[in-house]
Design an enzyme around this catalytic site. Structure first.
Site, PDB file in Angstrom:
ATOM      1  N   ASP A  76      52.241  78.926  35.128  1.00  0.00           N
ATOM      2  CA  ASP A  76      51.105  79.769  34.803  1.00  0.00           C
ATOM      3  C   ASP A  76      50.151  78.914  33.980  1.00  0.00           C
ATOM      4  O   ASP A  76      50.587  78.121  33.131  1.00  0.00           O
ATOM      5  CB  ASP A  76      51.517  81.039  34.050  1.00  0.00           C
ATOM      6  CG  ASP A  76      50.447  82.109  34.241  1.00  0.00           C
ATOM      7  OD1 ASP A  76      50.121  82.419  35.401  1.00  0.00           O
ATOM      8  OD2 ASP A  76      49.905  82.617  33.249  1.00  0.00           O
ATOM      9  N   ARG A 181      48.703  70.559  34.080  1.00  0.00           N
ATOM     10  CA  ARG A 181      49.849  70.868  34.952  1.00  0.00           C
ATOM     11  C   ARG A 181      50.750  69.649  35.099  1.00  0.00           C
ATOM     12  O   ARG A 181      51.957  69.742  34.998  1.00  0.00           O
ATOM     13  CB  ARG A 181      49.313  71.314  36.323  1.00  0.00           C
ATOM     14  CG  ARG A 181      50.356  71.808  37.287  1.00  0.00           C
ATOM     15  CD  ARG A 181      49.705  72.475  38.472  1.00  0.00           C
ATOM     16  NE  ARG A 181      48.819  73.540  38.037  1.00  0.00           N
ATOM     17  CZ  ARG A 181      47.488  73.430  37.956  1.00  0.00           C
ATOM     18  NH1 ARG A 181      46.886  72.330  38.340  1.00  0.00           N
ATOM     19  NH2 ARG A 181      46.754  74.416  37.498  1.00  0.00           N
TER      20      ARG A 181
END
Ligand code: IMP
Length: 197
Positions: A76, A181
Site C-alpha cells: 500500500d 516501493r
C-alpha cells in the site's frame, strides 16, 4: 519461488520484477478467473493497516483457490504532501481520480513549501512466514506536469535523489533505484537473503 502480487498496476509489478529477479523469484499479478478480485479497503489512515487487511483477504483467496504454494505480496502506498499535513496519503488513489494532478497543482499554486514524500508498506507471506517492510522517497512537487512514464503522481513528483527530473521523466530502472516501493521491497529482499537478521 513464484510471487503473486496483489495489484493490477503493471508499473508496480514491473518494479517488483526488477528487484526480485535478483533472487530468481518470478513476480506476477494475482488473478482469479483472469482478473484481480475486488478487495475491501478498511477505513484507516495507516498504510500498514490497509496492507495487512489486503494480505488477510488475499491469503483466504489463495486457500479457496488451491494456490497456497505461492508467496503473496501486498503493498500500500501514497503521496504525502507536507503543506497538506500528509494529505492525500492513503487517499491518494481517490484524490488522483477526483481532482487529479491539475487539482493538486492548483492547491499548491504560489506555494513555496512544495515538499512531499511517497511512502510504501510491503508485506510478503509464504506459507506461514511473513516479512514486512516500509520505504520512503522524499521529493518536491513540480510547478507543472513533466514526462510521459510512470503512473499516478509521477509527472509532478521530483525525487530529491535525482537530477531534478520528475519520476515520469525517468526510465523504469532509474525510478526503481530510488522509489519508495523499491526501498520497501529491498527491505523484504534483505530479510529473505539474511533470514537470521
Ligand atoms: P494503492 O496503494 O494501490 O492504493 O495506490 C496508491 C496511490 O498512490 C496510487 O493510485 C497512486 O495514485 C499513488 N502512488 C503510489 N505509488 C506511486 C508511484 O510510484 N507513482 C505515482 N503514484 C503513486
Amino acid at each position: 519461488m513464484k510471487i503473486l502480487f496483489v495489484t493490477s498496476n503493471q508499473n508496480k509489478i514491473n518494479e517488483a520484477k526488477i528487484l526480485f529477479n535478483e533472487l530468481d523469484y518470478s513476480v506476477e499479478g494475482l488473478k482469479i478467473n483472469g482478473k484481480l478480485p475486488n478487495f475491501i479497503e478498511p477505513q484507516s489512515n495507516n498504510l500498514e493497516v490497509v496492507a495487512v487487511s489486503k494480505l488477510k483477504q488475499a491469503v483466504s483467496l489463495l486457500k479457496n483457490n488451491n494456490l497456497e504454494e505461492y508467496a503473496i505480496l501486498v503493498e500500500d502506498s501514497g503521496l504525502f504532501i507536507d503543506k497538506f499535513s500528509d494529505f492525500p496519503g492513503v487517499f491518494s488513489s481517490f484524490v488522483y481520480d477526483s481532482i487529479g494532478l491539475t487539482g493538486i497543482l492548483n492547491l499548491l499554486a504560489n506555494s513555496i513549501n512544495r515538499s512531499a514524500e511517497y511512502r510504501a508498506v510491503t508485506i510478503l507471506q509464504w506459507k506461514n512466514k511473513i516479512w514486512k517492510s516500509s520505504g520512503v522517497c522524499k521529493g518536491t512537487i513540480s510547478n507543472k506536469e513533466l514526462g510521459e512514464g510512470g503512473f499516478g503522481y509521477d509527472p509532478i513528483f521530483i525525487p530529491l535523489e535525482g537530477d531534478g527530473s520528475t519520476f515520469s521523466q525517468m526510465s523504469n530502472i532509474e525510478k526503481s533505484l530510488i522509489s519508495h516501493r523499491s526501498n520497501s521491497l529491498r527491505g523484504l529482499l534483505d530479510s529473505l537473503k539474511h533470514p537470521s537478521k
